[in-house]
Structures are given as C-alpha cells and as structure tokens.
Design a protein around this motif. Structure first.
Motif, PDB file in Angstrom:
ATOM      1  N   SER A   1       0.920  -1.316  -0.002  1.00  0.00           N
ATOM      2  CA  SER A   1       0.044  -0.071   0.032  1.00  0.00           C
ATOM      3  C   SER A   1       0.839   1.229   0.059  1.00  0.00           C
ATOM      4  O   SER A   1       0.645   2.124  -0.579  1.00  0.00           O
ATOM      5  N   PHE A   2       2.113   1.239   0.712  1.00  0.00           N
ATOM      6  CA  PHE A   2       2.707   2.284   0.794  1.00  0.00           C
ATOM      7  C   PHE A   2       3.880   2.774  -0.191  1.00  0.00           C
ATOM      8  O   PHE A   2       3.983   3.680  -0.569  1.00  0.00           O
ATOM      9  N   VAL A   3       4.420   1.647  -0.754  1.00  0.00           N
ATOM     10  CA  VAL A   3       5.660   1.610  -1.395  1.00  0.00           C
ATOM     11  C   VAL A   3       5.264   2.342  -3.026  1.00  0.00           C
ATOM     12  O   VAL A   3       6.083   3.142  -3.436  1.00  0.00           O
ATOM     13  N   LYS A   4       4.185   2.194  -3.493  1.00  0.00           N
ATOM     14  CA  LYS A   4       3.688   2.862  -4.637  1.00  0.00           C
ATOM     15  C   LYS A   4       3.864   4.336  -4.692  1.00  0.00           C
ATOM     16  O   LYS A   4       3.885   5.030  -5.502  1.00  0.00           O
ATOM     17  N   ASN A   5       3.880   4.758  -3.318  1.00  0.00           N
ATOM     18  CA  ASN A   5       3.900   6.329  -3.226  1.00  0.00           C
ATOM     19  C   ASN A   5       5.145   6.863  -3.154  1.00  0.00           C
ATOM     20  O   ASN A   5       5.474   8.292  -3.276  1.00  0.00           O
ATOM     21  N   PHE A   6       6.025   5.856  -3.295  1.00  0.00           N
ATOM     22  CA  PHE A   6       7.585   6.532  -3.103  1.00  0.00           C
ATOM     23  C   PHE A   6       8.292   6.006  -4.583  1.00  0.00           C
ATOM     24  O   PHE A   6       8.591   4.801  -4.881  1.00  0.00           O
ATOM     25  N   LYS A   7       8.292   6.995  -5.222  1.00  0.00           N
ATOM     26  CA  LYS A   7       8.907   6.810  -6.584  1.00  0.00           C
ATOM     27  C   LYS A   7      10.478   6.519  -6.614  1.00  0.00           C
ATOM     28  O   LYS A   7      11.229   5.784  -7.797  1.00  0.00           O
ATOM     29  N   SER A   8      11.065   6.777  -5.705  1.00  0.00           N
ATOM     30  CA  SER A   8      12.804   6.779  -5.823  1.00  0.00           C
ATOM     31  C   SER A   8      13.096   5.261  -5.242  1.00  0.00           C
ATOM     32  O   SER A   8      14.374   4.996  -5.215  1.00  0.00           O
TER      33      SER A   8
END
Length: 355
Positions: A252-259
């Motif tokens: 759920s969270f990782v998709k919000n962090f592009k780097s």
C-alpha cells in the motif's frame, strides 16, 4: 418544553447551524416522549429523518461526551482467522437481535481492537460514537460519576438505537480493578457507576451495540467483565499473520515512493529474520517511516532502515552474520550498500562459499 428551546431553534436556523438545530429538535422530541406524548415525539423525529437533519449512518451528532467517528472510508483490516471469525460472530449475534450487544476487546496496544470496532460498525451499517474520556474524567470529586451517568443517559436517548455502536476505547482508564487501584475510592465509585449503568442499559435498550477495548485486561474489574456478553482476545497473532499484514502495508505504501526499488522478497526475508515482530499498529508505523525517512538517492535505503528498526544496527552487523541469517550476496550488497565483489571477497576470505 421551555421558551428557550424555541429561541434556540430560531437562533440555530438563522445561523444555519444544522447540527445545533437538529440536536435542539431531538431534545424537544425527547421532552414530549418523557411526558407521554409519544405521537408528537415520533412526528418530530419523523420530520428530522425526512429532512436529513439526522442521518443514522455518517451522522455528525455530537455532545461533550459522544464523538462521531466516520467509518465509511475505513481501511481493510487484516486479522488472524480466529479473530476474524469472532468478529463475524459479533455481526451474527447483533443481527439475531436477541439482546447480545455488549462486547469487550482485549489485547496489547496495536493489535487492532479499535480498528475492528470501526469495521463492526461499518459492516452493521451503523453510526459509531466514541466516548471522549478527556471530557468524561473530571478532577472534581464525584463529577466523573455524574458525567458517566450523563453519558449513559445520552446513549439511552439516542434515536434510532438499532443504528448505533458506542465505543468505550481504552475503558480501563476508568474501569481498573476497584481493589488494586491506587485511587480506590474515586475509581471504585466510577467503576460501580459503570456497572449500574450497563445493567440499566440492558434493561432499557437491547439494540444499541456497546464495544469496549482494554490493554490491561489482567487489571480489569472482574465484575465489569461479567457485564459483557463476549470477550474477544486480540493477542492471537502468529508470525505468519504479522508477515501477511506487513506485506499488505508495504504494498500500500511503496507505490507512493518513486525513488525506491520494490524488493518484496528481501522485505519479507527481513521480517522472517526478525525474532519478534511487533503488532500491526507498530508494524505499520515501522514500515511507513522506513520508507518515508529513506534517502531519495539510495533505492534500497528503506530496507536498511527496516532492518535497523526490526533487528539491529545494520552497520554494526558483519557480512558473515548476515550471510548466516540467510541473506544472499546480492541482498547483503543492498543492505550494506557495498559492491557485490567486495561482499564476495569478504565471504571468501572467511572461507564462506558465496552463490
């Protein structure tokens, strides 16, 4: 009904204060009901319902002690099968409408008790009210007991009681064992008041659902425990349950962090190596902060931080130990921020055959 009630209605209408207008109208309906004019009371409540001044689901009705919690956007809750079955049992018991309506959720902080209460309200399509203990507990001697009596009067007076769940979140702040409590007299009186009011609630209203949560079940007053129809233990997580919860949060969270570079395999391996995983509430925060605090210039820094938070200092952990824990050369490279060749040389130097 007093002149002030009429003045209040006019005032709220002019101010476009729908919440105040609705509460005043409900109070007037209660007054007529209390003097035996139930037809007029029902007529007023019918007008309120028709005009959407009181909507059972998503209602913004509030008082000093009752606060509405919106459950419509509640996140999915991942619970062990045993606990999920108990939650389903609560839904079934309430739907049978046989007076089984008071439930105690006990377990360690972060085990999902409060979130489960939200899901119960959502699945029952009921408004969830939470008791505001900050306002309920008063330093003045005896005032807490009066406040408890007041809040139960409000609960018993709520319209559409078959559309309401009331949550006493961390009820142990006023319901610890009357014998062992340091403040025996005041807390003992508070607990006695709750006992009396719960018994009265059982006699007056079998439709309102009461859920209480506690982190201190061992210190909970035993007489109060008996007032609940069922006690649900939330301390039933196995490691595989917690890993599934962690994988859900990570996805759920990782998709919000592009780097960052998503590595579910290494993420899960760190969880497996961890000797004791925290419960979902803390686990969620650990995963979120590991991602949020990670270096934008280092795609695997979140994994290093995850290791630090769950197991120990990754910089102080030697390569041989990591290899013994089951991490591959490539995974150690990501965790240590070293090149594959340097990791391999270190392992070969120690007589360890890398892959």
């Amino acid at each position: 009904m007093k002149k002030q009630n009429v003045l209040n209605l006019i005032k709220y209408h002019v101010e476009r204060n729908e919440n105040g207008f609705r509460n005043e109208a409900i109070g007037i309906a209660r007054y007529f009901d209390s003097i035996g004019d139930d037809q007029l009371a029902e007529y007023i409540m019918g007008l309120i319902a028709e005009s959407n001044l009181y909507a059972p689901q998503g209602s913004d009705y509030e008082s000093d002690f009752l606060k509405t919690i919106d459950t419509r956007g509640a996140d999915p809750l991942y619970l062990p099968t045993e606990i999920s079955e108990d939650v389903k049992g609560i839904i079934n018991a309430v739907n049978h409408n046989v007076g089984i309506n008071k439930f105690l959720f006990e377990g360690l902080p972060g085990s999902g008790k409060t979130e489960a209460a939200k899901q119960v309200a959502r699945l029952l399509d009921r408004t969830l009210f939470c008791i505001d203990f900050e306002n309920l507990i008063d330093s003045k001697l005896g005032q807490t007991n009066k406040n408890i009596a007041t809040v139960f009067n409000e609960i018993n007076s709520l319209p559409y009681s078959n559309k309401v769940v009331v949550l006493f979140d961390e009820i142990d702040v006023i319901a610890l064992d009357r014998i062992s409590s340091n403040d025996v007299r005041e807390m003992g009186r508070a607990t006695s008041t709750i006992l009396r009011e719960l018994d009265r609630l059982t006699d007056l209203n079998k439709e309102i659902v009461i859920i209480a949560t506690t982190n201190l079940f061992s210190n909970f007053d035993k007489a109060l425990v008996r007032r609940f129809d069922a006690v649900i233990n939330f301390d039933r997580y196995k490691k595989e349950d917690l890993i599934e919860v962690a994988e859900f949060y990570f996805a759920s969270f990782v998709k919000n962090f592009k780097s960052v570079s998503k590595d579910t395999r290494l993420f899960k391996k760190i969880l497996n190596v961890c000797p004791k995983l925290p419960y979902p509430g803390e686990l969620k925060n650990v995963i979120k902060t590991s991602l949020a605090f990670s270096d934008v210039n280092s795609e695997f820094d979140y994994l290093r931080r995850l290791y630090n938070n769950l197991i120990g200092n990754i910089d102080g952990t030697d390569i041989e130990t990591l290899y013994a824990q089951g991490f591959t050369v490539r995974e150690i490279e990501k965790l240590k921020g070293k090149s594959k060749s340097s990791v391999s040389r270190k392992l070969n130097k120690e007589g360890v055959q890398d892959e």
